[in-house]
Enzyme design. Structure first.
Site, PDB file in Angstrom:
ATOM      1  N   SER A   1       4.113   3.476   1.722  1.00 43.89           N
ATOM      2  CA  SER A   1       3.247   4.209   0.812  1.00 43.89           C
ATOM      3  C   SER A   1       2.040   4.712   1.591  1.00 43.89           C
ATOM      4  CB  SER A   1       2.785   3.315  -0.347  1.00 43.89           C
ATOM      5  OG  SER A   1       2.004   4.050  -1.261  1.00 43.89           O
ATOM      6  N   GLU A   2       1.665   5.956   1.355  1.00 44.64           N
ATOM      7  CA  GLU A   2       0.636   6.583   2.188  1.00 44.64           C
ATOM      8  C   GLU A   2      -0.732   5.947   2.051  1.00 44.64           C
ATOM      9  OE1 GLU A   2      -0.681  10.558  -0.132  1.00 44.64           O
ATOM     10  OE2 GLU A   2       1.468  10.341   0.215  1.00 44.64           O
ATOM     11  N   ASN A   3      -0.953   5.158   0.992  1.00 46.08           N
ATOM     12  CA  ASN A   3      -2.234   4.470   0.873  1.00 46.08           C
ATOM     13  C   ASN A   3      -2.290   3.201   1.723  1.00 46.08           C
ATOM     14  OD1 ASN A   3      -0.328   3.542  -1.133  1.00 46.08           O
ATOM     15  ND2 ASN A   3      -1.928   2.236  -1.927  1.00 46.08           N
TER      16      ASN A   3
END
Length: 220
Positions: free
Chosen positions: A49-51
């Site tokens: 996940s990009e976070n």
């Protein structure tokens, strides 16, 4: 003949079938996040996940949510054994460095050459949502798209050329819609599966680009 469109969950289930064992995969916001619910337990798939998460699992049971464990869509997730979380910048370095095998994204439009538009419709009152889509579109080894086949107004989302602002050029490998699965190839758009009861002619009439028939039915 009559046909039934796939539900969002059925689309997610279908995509999950094509994710190989050992793959590092980013699931975009929206429908793609549902894919984590359908990954078989006998496969090791490392979700990114990009976070700043790697190797996360499906949503937690109600009452067991951890507010510090969310995906890029702000949905609660669980962490698998060996999973990790890290700085947002490190996450983007993974995306831009070619370390992801597959990115599954949504789309406003996909062109027949694989161009993708998924961050802005170009409408003056629309709210743009760039996020990490541009980085994923060019950084992942393969890009899968999940989308409805047509808009709510009945306009084709698979088109000859984009009319919306571009996210990435010639980046899409496969398209999963509520009617079919399409491979983007050097020869054109090859329909490899479609829902039972839908004729190829009907499918073509709802598509703004020329399709090549290589179909079998699914979800009969």
């Amino acid at each position: 003949m009559s046909y039934t469109k796939l539900t969002r969950d059925q689309i997610a289930e279908r995509v999950a079938q094509d994710i190989p064992d050992g793959a590092y995969v980013n699931l975009g916001i929206g429908l793609p996040t549902k894919i984590s619910n359908y990954l078989p337990s006998d496969k090791d798939v490392f979700l990114h996940s990009e976070n700043g998460l790697l190797a996360f699992g499906p949503p937690p049971a109600k009452g067991e949510e951890d507010p510090e464990l969310i995906n890029a869509g702000k949905e609660f997730v669980t962490m698998l054994t060996g999973g990790s979380f890290f700085h947002h910048g490190d996450s983007f370095a993974m995306m831009r460095g070619g370390h992801l095998d597959i990115a599954v994204l949504g789309a406003f439009q996909v062109a027949e050459n694989g161009d993708l538009a998924n961050w802005h419709t170009g409408a003056p009152d629309a709210i743009p949502a760039v996020g990490g889509a541009m980085d994923l579109a060019v950084g992942a080894k393969k890009v899968f798209i999940t989308t409805d086949h047509v808009t709510k107004q009945g306009e084709p989302k698979i088109v000859a050329e984009l009319t919306y602002p571009v996210t990435g050029k010639k980046c899409v490998d496969r398209i999963y819609t509520d009617l079919c699965v399409i491979d983007v190839t050097a020869d054109g758009l090859k329909v490899i599966e479609k829902v039972d009861g839908l004729s190829f002619a009907e499918l073509q009439s709802m598509t703004g680009a020329t399709l090549i028939d290589a179909t079998q039915t699914f979800f009969e």
